[in-house]
Write an enzyme that holds these catalytic residues in place. Structure first.
Site, PDB file in Angstrom:
ATOM      1  N   ARG A  96       4.366  31.243  10.774  1.00 54.55           N
ATOM      2  CA  ARG A  96       4.615  29.841  10.397  1.00 54.55           C
ATOM      3  C   ARG A  96       5.816  29.736   9.461  1.00 54.55           C
ATOM      4  O   ARG A  96       6.284  30.727   8.901  1.00 54.55           O
ATOM      5  CB  ARG A  96       3.373  29.258   9.705  1.00 54.55           C
ATOM      6  N   PHE A 146      -2.530  22.477   8.677  1.00 52.89           N
ATOM      7  CA  PHE A 146      -2.651  21.911   7.325  1.00 52.89           C
ATOM      8  C   PHE A 146      -3.855  22.492   6.590  1.00 52.89           C
ATOM      9  O   PHE A 146      -4.806  22.984   7.213  1.00 52.89           O
ATOM     10  CB  PHE A 146      -2.766  20.379   7.383  1.00 52.89           C
ATOM     11  N   ALA A 147      -3.787  22.450   5.266  1.00 51.83           N
ATOM     12  CA  ALA A 147      -4.888  22.908   4.423  1.00 51.83           C
ATOM     13  C   ALA A 147      -5.082  21.888   3.305  1.00 51.83           C
ATOM     14  O   ALA A 147      -4.156  21.638   2.516  1.00 51.83           O
ATOM     15  CB  ALA A 147      -4.590  24.284   3.846  1.00 51.83           C
ATOM     16  N   CYS A 195       3.543  27.653  -2.370  1.00 53.67           N
ATOM     17  CA  CYS A 195       4.616  27.074  -1.540  1.00 53.67           C
ATOM     18  C   CYS A 195       5.991  27.235  -2.181  1.00 53.67           C
ATOM     19  O   CYS A 195       6.943  26.554  -1.804  1.00 53.67           O
ATOM     20  CB  CYS A 195       4.336  25.598  -1.246  1.00 53.67           C
TER      21      CYS A 195
END
Length: 223
Positions: A82, A163-164, A180
């Site tokens: 990803r 998504f989380a 991130c």
């Protein structure tokens, strides 16, 4: 009276899973992706689950954002395909993996990322919370604190990863990374605004929101 499904709705198989090791979910996603590259007519998929504690790094992620020695730790760490930097998954965080053929929607990755954000923003609105987007960043924020991370991979317009949403996790795992890669904006969970909130109740809101945003007919399935 028989409810008729509007023919314009794409079918999307919903796999509502419990706790699943990251590596198992990753293998499953890759398998679903490969099948759909081979046969693009297969139904889209949405997997909803939670993971045991795990750190994942995007394909171009910077190891400096880890606050531990990658070679000498007991943490479960995976580098995957990803986009994005390092993130953390654990129980109490709802993870969604859409396997969508974007040729049925819009062949535009920026549009797709904004749609995933919109799913989360609508879920927050159910609780009277105003989720925000921040210019230049991907994800969803509450009062300048990140509650949802998004990272995707797209092959031949078919998506994986996703998504989380931090619902009610133990947030201490985030202390070992720069989430991130953003050092100056903290992460948060919905439980800080809504004490007692559970993943179980949020799942149904994500399902409804996802169906509305993408215009799909979600069909309960088993894995």
């Amino acid at each position: 009276m028989i409810r008729s499904i509007r023919p314009s709705l794409n079918r999307c198989l919903l796999y509502n899973q419990g706790l699943m090791p990251y590596i198992d979910a990753h293998v499953w996603q890759r398998s679903l992706l490969a099948e759909r590259i081979q046969d693009p007519s297969l139904d889209d998929v949405l997997i909803l689950l939670e993971h045991p504690p795990v750190y994942t790094l995007g394909q171009g992620a910077t190891p400096e954002f880890l606050k531990f020695d990658l070679d000498n730790s007991n943490f479960d760490v995976h580098r995957v395909e990803r986009g994005g930097e390092v993130t953390y998954h654990c129980p109490g965080q709802l993870v969604g993996y859409p396997i969508l053929n974007l040729q049925r929607y819009r062949k535009d990755l920026h549009w797709y990322l904004r749609q995933l954000e919109e799913v989360i923003i609508r879920v927050l609105a159910v609780y009277g919370l105003a989720g925000d987007r921040l210019t230049g960043f991907t994800g969803v924020w509450l009062e300048n604190r990140k509650v949802a991370a998004i990272g995707i991979k797209v092959s031949r317009w078919i998506t994986m990863h996703g998504f989380a949403l931090n619902v009610c996790p133990d947030m201490t795992g985030f202390q070992h990374i720069v989430p991130c890669g953003i050092a100056d904006k903290p992460v948060a969970s919905l439980a800080e605004w809504i004490p007692g909130i559970t993943c179980e109740e949020v799942r149904s809101h994500i399902v409804q929101s996802f169906a509305d945003v993408f215009g799909v007919d979600l069909v309960d399935s088993t894995h």
